[in-house]
Scaffold this motif. Structure first.
Motif, PDB file in Angstrom:
ATOM      1  N   VAL A 107       0.831  -1.205   0.000  1.00 37.55           N
ATOM      2  CA  VAL A 107       0.000   0.000   0.000  1.00 37.55           C
ATOM      3  C   VAL A 107       0.866   1.257   0.000  1.00 37.55           C
ATOM      4  CG1 VAL A 107      -1.796   1.297   1.207  1.00 37.55           C
ATOM      5  CG2 VAL A 107      -1.872  -1.215   1.183  1.00 37.55           C
ATOM      6  N   LEU A 108       1.705   1.416   1.031  1.00 32.75           N
ATOM      7  CA  LEU A 108       2.454   2.668   1.185  1.00 32.75           C
ATOM      8  C   LEU A 108       3.567   2.818   0.158  1.00 32.75           C
ATOM      9  CD1 LEU A 108       2.747   2.845   5.095  1.00 32.75           C
ATOM     10  CD2 LEU A 108       1.022   3.856   3.602  1.00 32.75           C
ATOM     11  N   LEU A 109       4.300   1.746  -0.126  1.00 32.67           N
ATOM     12  CA  LEU A 109       5.427   1.851  -1.058  1.00 32.67           C
ATOM     13  C   LEU A 109       4.977   2.257  -2.459  1.00 32.67           C
ATOM     14  CD1 LEU A 109       8.489   1.556  -1.300  1.00 32.67           C
ATOM     15  CD2 LEU A 109       8.140  -0.831  -1.934  1.00 32.67           C
ATOM     16  N   PRO A 110       3.929   1.664  -3.043  1.00 33.34           N
ATOM     17  CA  PRO A 110       3.473   2.153  -4.361  1.00 33.34           C
ATOM     18  C   PRO A 110       3.040   3.614  -4.337  1.00 33.34           C
ATOM     19  CG  PRO A 110       2.539  -0.012  -3.896  1.00 33.34           C
ATOM     20  CD  PRO A 110       3.187   0.445  -2.632  1.00 33.34           C
ATOM     21  N   VAL A 111       2.396   4.027  -3.239  1.00 33.84           N
ATOM     22  CA  VAL A 111       1.994   5.435  -3.123  1.00 33.84           C
ATOM     23  C   VAL A 111       3.218   6.336  -3.153  1.00 33.84           C
ATOM     24  CG1 VAL A 111       0.952   7.150  -1.597  1.00 33.84           C
ATOM     25  CG2 VAL A 111      -0.168   4.936  -1.936  1.00 33.84           C
ATOM     26  N   ASN A 112       4.275   5.958  -2.422  1.00 34.41           N
ATOM     27  CA  ASN A 112       5.497   6.768  -2.386  1.00 34.41           C
ATOM     28  C   ASN A 112       6.186   6.791  -3.748  1.00 34.41           C
ATOM     29  OD1 ASN A 112       5.048   7.174   0.340  1.00 34.41           O
ATOM     30  ND2 ASN A 112       6.450   5.563   0.994  1.00 34.41           N
ATOM     31  N   CYS A 113       6.241   5.640  -4.411  1.00 32.89           N
ATOM     32  CA  CYS A 113       6.974   5.555  -5.676  1.00 32.89           C
ATOM     33  C   CYS A 113       6.347   6.424  -6.765  1.00 32.89           C
ATOM     34  CB  CYS A 113       7.035   4.100  -6.146  1.00 32.89           C
ATOM     35  SG  CYS A 113       8.127   3.059  -5.160  1.00 32.89           S
ATOM     36  N   PHE A 114       5.033   6.539  -6.748  1.00 35.26           N
ATOM     37  CA  PHE A 114       4.363   7.288  -7.803  1.00 35.26           C
ATOM     38  C   PHE A 114       4.139   8.754  -7.433  1.00 35.26           C
ATOM     39  CE2 PHE A 114       3.185   2.907  -8.852  1.00 35.26           C
ATOM     40  CZ  PHE A 114       3.608   2.879 -10.169  1.00 35.26           C
ATOM     41  N   GLY A 115       4.778   9.187  -6.345  1.00 35.62           N
ATOM     42  CA  GLY A 115       4.782  10.611  -6.053  1.00 35.62           C
ATOM     43  C   GLY A 115       5.730  11.340  -6.990  1.00 35.62           C
ATOM     44  N   ASP A 116       5.634  12.652  -7.026  1.00 32.58           N
ATOM     45  CA  ASP A 116       6.468  13.419  -7.956  1.00 32.58           C
ATOM     46  C   ASP A 116       7.094  14.633  -7.282  1.00 32.58           C
ATOM     47  OD1 ASP A 116       4.166  14.786  -7.556  1.00 32.58           O
ATOM     48  OD2 ASP A 116       3.613  14.986  -9.672  1.00 32.58           O
ATOM     49  N   GLN A 117       7.326  14.535  -5.972  1.00 29.02           N
ATOM     50  CA  GLN A 117       7.981  15.639  -5.275  1.00 29.02           C
ATOM     51  C   GLN A 117       9.452  15.723  -5.665  1.00 29.02           C
ATOM     52  OE1 GLN A 117       6.861  18.024  -3.372  1.00 29.02           O
ATOM     53  NE2 GLN A 117       8.840  18.863  -2.760  1.00 29.02           N
ATOM     54  N   SER A 135      10.409   6.792  -0.363  1.00 29.74           N
ATOM     55  CA  SER A 135       9.943   7.205   0.961  1.00 29.74           C
ATOM     56  C   SER A 135       8.825   8.232   0.832  1.00 29.74           C
ATOM     57  CB  SER A 135      11.104   7.803   1.766  1.00 29.74           C
ATOM     58  OG  SER A 135      11.488   9.059   1.234  1.00 29.74           O
ATOM     59  N   VAL A 136       8.308   8.639   1.976  1.00 27.84           N
ATOM     60  CA  VAL A 136       7.210   9.601   2.002  1.00 27.84           C
ATOM     61  C   VAL A 136       7.676  10.981   1.537  1.00 27.84           C
ATOM     62  CG1 VAL A 136       7.581  10.370   4.378  1.00 27.84           C
ATOM     63  CG2 VAL A 136       5.251  10.328   3.432  1.00 27.84           C
ATOM     64  N   ALA A 137       9.001  11.187   1.486  1.00 30.91           N
ATOM     65  CA  ALA A 137       9.521  12.476   1.012  1.00 30.91           C
ATOM     66  C   ALA A 137       9.177  12.723  -0.456  1.00 30.91           C
ATOM     67  CB  ALA A 137      11.045  12.527   1.214  1.00 30.91           C
ATOM     68  N   ASN A 138       8.787  11.677  -1.168  1.00 29.35           N
ATOM     69  CA  ASN A 138       8.474  11.825  -2.595  1.00 29.35           C
ATOM     70  C   ASN A 138       7.046  12.315  -2.830  1.00 29.35           C
ATOM     71  OD1 ASN A 138       9.318  11.661  -5.292  1.00 29.35           O
ATOM     72  ND2 ASN A 138       8.355   9.652  -5.549  1.00 29.35           N
ATOM     73  N   LEU A 139       6.279  12.547  -1.750  1.00 29.64           N
ATOM     74  CA  LEU A 139       4.913  13.059  -1.886  1.00 29.64           C
ATOM     75  C   LEU A 139       4.903  14.573  -1.706  1.00 29.64           C
ATOM     76  CD1 LEU A 139       2.863  10.381   0.077  1.00 29.64           C
ATOM     77  CD2 LEU A 139       3.195  10.565  -2.390  1.00 29.64           C
ATOM     78  N   VAL A 141       3.531  18.492  -0.951  1.00 27.34           N
ATOM     79  CA  VAL A 141       2.820  19.157   0.139  1.00 27.34           C
ATOM     80  C   VAL A 141       1.324  19.121  -0.134  1.00 27.34           C
ATOM     81  CG1 VAL A 141       2.483  21.367   1.304  1.00 27.34           C
ATOM     82  CG2 VAL A 141       4.785  20.635   0.650  1.00 27.34           C
ATOM     83  N   ARG A 142       0.557  18.786   0.898  1.00 25.18           N
ATOM     84  CA  ARG A 142      -0.912  18.673   0.846  1.00 25.18           C
ATOM     85  C   ARG A 142      -1.387  17.601  -0.145  1.00 25.18           C
ATOM     86  NH1 ARG A 142      -0.738  24.502   1.385  1.00 25.18           N
ATOM     87  NH2 ARG A 142      -1.594  25.111   3.415  1.00 25.18           N
ATOM     88  N   SER A 143      -0.545  16.626  -0.412  1.00 24.35           N
ATOM     89  CA  SER A 143      -0.957  15.545  -1.297  1.00 24.35           C
ATOM     90  C   SER A 143      -2.063  14.726  -0.626  1.00 24.35           C
ATOM     91  CB  SER A 143       0.234  14.630  -1.616  1.00 24.35           C
ATOM     92  OG  SER A 143      -0.194  13.476  -2.292  1.00 24.35           O
ATOM     93  N   PRO A 144      -3.135  14.444  -1.321  1.00 21.41           N
ATOM     94  CA  PRO A 144      -4.217  13.639  -0.709  1.00 21.41           C
ATOM     95  C   PRO A 144      -3.773  12.214  -0.377  1.00 21.41           C
ATOM     96  CG  PRO A 144      -4.621  13.984  -3.052  1.00 21.41           C
ATOM     97  CD  PRO A 144      -3.479  14.874  -2.697  1.00 21.41           C
ATOM     98  N   TRP A 145      -2.679  11.759  -1.029  1.00 19.48           N
ATOM     99  CA  TRP A 145      -2.187  10.410  -0.740  1.00 19.48           C
ATOM    100  C   TRP A 145      -1.621  10.293   0.669  1.00 19.48           C
ATOM    101  CZ3 TRP A 145      -3.829   6.731  -3.657  1.00 19.48           C
ATOM    102  CH2 TRP A 145      -4.091   6.952  -4.997  1.00 19.48           C
ATOM    103  N   LEU A 146      -1.337  11.409   1.311  1.00 22.55           N
ATOM    104  CA  LEU A 146      -0.830  11.368   2.685  1.00 22.55           C
ATOM    105  C   LEU A 146      -1.861  10.808   3.658  1.00 22.55           C
ATOM    106  CD1 LEU A 146       1.072  14.776   2.783  1.00 22.55           C
ATOM    107  CD2 LEU A 146       2.104  12.500   3.008  1.00 22.55           C
ATOM    108  N   TRP A 147      -3.140  10.869   3.289  1.00 25.40           N
ATOM    109  CA  TRP A 147      -4.166  10.291   4.154  1.00 25.40           C
ATOM    110  C   TRP A 147      -4.039   8.771   4.231  1.00 25.40           C
ATOM    111  CZ3 TRP A 147      -6.814  12.926   7.548  1.00 25.40           C
ATOM    112  CH2 TRP A 147      -7.018  14.304   7.342  1.00 25.40           C
TER     113      TRP A 147
END
Length: 709
Positions: A107-117, A135-139, A141-147
């Motif tokens: 769940v979390l790793l795919p969300v992090n990988c497809f971030g674009d920060q 990591s979560v650093a790839n999301l 600011v205010r990304s809805p995926w953080l929920w």
């Protein structure tokens, strides 16, 4: 750290693990290595030295199945409740991280990988990617995926708290069950009494006998007064060492060319020395037994467990500074040296231990700073320009930045448990089990502070100072600093977790010592020592890796499979060690579990603090506010568990004691037990000793245990 450097570290450690596994599978079958890999089974007679078999040189995995097979009941019978608690800690961690891996990886790793920060992942040249991309650093600011991370934090917290509750309850019930199933033990009927008031014309022994005979007449049985035997004990220890030397010394063959007479042989010389030492020990025992050499403390025994518990928890005198009581340890668990210390010596020792721990903490910052310097390749090239050519080599740079830092840190940590054990031994504890628990607690918090926080805040001194001076900003600073060290801690898990666990299986140091001793001084095959489990060394490692997994669960879930694999290795390896290597030296009745519970609670609260800081940085105000109740609820849950279960770990309930006492009334072995109880707490230095005599007598000494002789 680049992904390629991490892969290099994982590759090196994986090769070492396979090498240790193969070597262990072969060398454990060699008869000469049984005292290293199978000392417990050899001592129990369940393993014989087999010779001349081809199968001994073929690696096998049968030992894994044999380690998996024993039930928890068999483990308790062989290793006590402390062994069961240690293995329950590992199985608890397995459950936690199996759940965490499912959520983190799928769940979390795919969300992090497809971030674009950060920069988009380069799939063509994967080795040049930074682990921050996973990591979560790839999301943003205010990304809805953080929920998704918000929900995962709540889920993991609820799951861990439920497991902690059931485990605490299980261990508490096991403690009662273990108490009912065990034979009558001297420490169950005995208490330690300190600050015995002086009486004119009466010895300490007479005072104790009169006081307890009057106030506990129905349950009082006997007592043993403690004497000042520190100097006598040193003489006895020297005698034991010389005894062993004489026992294993080969007789010198008589030849016509000898220039010495029979009376001048080394055997006769040692015999005379032993006779003199025996005489000195007898004189010392008589001197120590004289009036005035007594410590104003005694072990007082009772006829029932309930009588001992009543005397333990009830004030004995109008003056609260007299007749102070505390639980007595097992007789073989008593740490005798510190009974002779004065109050001032104990007070100074505690202050010395505090300063020594602070000094060790400061000194340990040196390898931490060195380690962090090695992980920064541009900084290395700037500080050491003459190494630029070497560092430009891809393999060398990957080894230096990926493998070497965790290896240096792991090697530096090896000296911490022995130092903490020594510091705890001079702190005033009266038993070895308390020393182990104190050392374990010190090593846990030393590791958390020096390995986690010092590594995370390994920037400038001003940055560390700003963290201390502005505590409100600690969650935010943690949220910035902790994710940046994810790659280092993954390498640390692989080195300290995987390789160290296989090193524990292979027993590298005991194997090398045994090999060297056999090369220079051939020894008797039947002479070996069964080692005890070093809980203060292994428990902190397991708990710290659990802390890393919980902390990085939502920050960098890529660490979770490495930690899960570590706990799978640890489960097999430590079950094997409990069955084949370690024998219990003492048993605390599961008293290590509260320490495990509190460390897991701290790990959860630390995760919550970092999460609050992270969501504040990501401008997720609502999520930040909704996370604030989580650490509060976790601490309330901890308080509930402490109130609900800790009383069972502090003292056994009256109904348990009286039930066991009623069962003992019909036991025909109890009169013999009471006879032995009278002398169970006799100081070993005061026991009769015979060192001299013919070599055919083997110089019999009651001070030497069967494992030492």
């Amino acid at each position: 750290m680049l992904l390629s450097a991490l892969v290099m570290s994982v590759g090196i450690n994986s090769c070492l693990c396979v090498l240790f596994f193969i070597l262990y599978s072969v060398l454990r079958k060699q008869p000469r290595n049984y005292e290293v890999f199978l000392p417990r089974r050899l001592a129990a007679g369940t393993s014989k030295r087999r010779r001349n078999k081809v199968a001994r040189y073929i690696p096998s995995v049968k030992w894994i199945w044999k380690s998996w097979r024993p039930s928890e009941k068999e483990l308790m019978e062989s290793s006590g409740l402390d062994g069961v608690v240690f293995m329950r800690m590992i199985t608890f961690s397995l459950k936690v991280f199996l759940f965490a891996v499912i959520i983190g990886i799928f769940v979390l790793l795919p969300v992090n990988c497809f971030g674009d920060q950060l920069i988009v992942i380069d799939y063509a040249d994967w080795s040049s990617n930074s682990l921050d991309l996973f990591s979560v650093a790839n999301l943003k600011v205010r990304s809805p995926w953080l929920w998704v991370h918000f929900g995962a934090i709540y889920l993991l917290t609820a799951f861990v708290c439920c497991l902690l509750y059931f485990e605490f309850r299980y261990i508490a019930l096991k403690r009662i069950e273990y108490f009912h199933s065990s034979k009558p033990q001297p420490h169950q009927f005995t208490i330690l009494v300190r600050n015995i008031p002086s009486s004119d014309g009466s010895s300490v022994s007479d005072t104790v006998d009169r006081f307890f005979g009057e106030n506990h007449s129905s349950t009082y049985l006997s007592h043993v007064v403690i004497h000042r035997t520190s100097k006598l004990r040193s003489v006895v220890d020297q005698a034991k060492k010389l005894y062993k030397k004489v026992k294993h010394k080969k007789p010198v063959t008589k030849t016509p060319m000898r220039f010495f007479s029979r009376k001048d042989t080394p055997e006769d010389h040692y015999e005379r020395v032993l006779q003199e030492m025996e005489q000195n020990i007898r004189l010392g025992q008589a001197e120590v037994s004289a009036p005035g050499k007594e410590v104003r403390a005694a072990f007082v025994s009772f006829k029932s467990r309930y009588g001992a518990a009543t005397a333990l928890h009830m004030p004995q005198s109008i003056n609260p500074t007299y007749w102070l009581t505390e639980p007595a340890p097992e007789p073989h668990d008593v740490h005798w040296p510190f009974f002779s210390a004065s109050f001032m010596q104990k007070w100074l020792a505690k202050i010395l231990v505090v300063f020594a721990c602070l000094l060790l903490t400061i000194l340990f910052l040196v390898p931490v700073v060195l380690v962090q310097g090695l992980t920064n390749l541009p900084a290395l090239e700037f500080m050491f320009p003459f190494l630029t050519l070497i560092l430009s080599m891809k393999v060398v740079s990957q080894i230096i930045t990926g493998y070497l830092p965790s290896l240096i840190l792991q090697t530096s940590l090896k000296v911490v448990p022995p130092i903490m054990e020594f510091l705890s031994s001079i702190q005033g504890h009266i038993c070895h089990s308390d020393i182990q628990k104190s050392a374990c607690n010190k090593v846990i918090w030393f590791t958390i502070w020096n390995v986690f926080f010092a590594t995370v805040f390994s920037g400038s001194a001003f940055y560390k100072l700003s963290v201390i001076l502005d505590p409100k900003e600690i969650p935010v600073k943690l949220a910035v600093a902790v994710p940046a060290q994810a790659s280092f801690f993954i390498a640390y898990v692989v080195t300290t977790g995987w390789t160290d666990t296989l090193t524990e299986l292979f027993r590298v140091v005991p194997f090398m010592v045994s090999y060297i001793k056999r090369s220079f001084e051939p020894s008797d095959e039947n002479e070996f020592v069964v080692p005890p489990m070093r809980y203060h060394r292994d428990t902190p490692r397991v708990l710290f890796l659990g802390l890393l997994g919980i902390t990085y669960f939502f920050l960098a879930p890529l660490i979770l499979p490495f930690i899960l694999f570590y706990f799978c290795l640890a489960y097999i390896v430590y079950r094997n060690q409990f069955m084949n290597v370690y024998a219990p030296k003492f048993d605390t009745g599961g008293m290590f579990w509260p320490m495990i519970h509190y460390t897991m609670i701290f790990s959860l609260v630390l995760m919550h603090a970092i999460a609050i800081g992270l969501f504040a940085l990501k401008k997720m105000e609502l999520a930040t506010y909704l996370l604030v109740p989580l650490p509060v609820c976790t601490l309330l849950f901890n308080e509930f568990c402490r109130k609900r279960f800790m009383p069972i770990f502090t003292a056994y309930p009256a109904e348990v004691l009286t039930k066991r006492d009623k069962e003992d009334r019909n036991d025909p072995r109890m009169p013999e037990f009471y006879d032995n109880l009278v002398s169970a707490y006799q100081d070993p230095a005061m026991l009769p000793l015979r060192l001299s005599g013919s070599r055919s007598d083997s110089l019999t000494s009651p001070l030497l245990s069967p494992t030492e002789v």
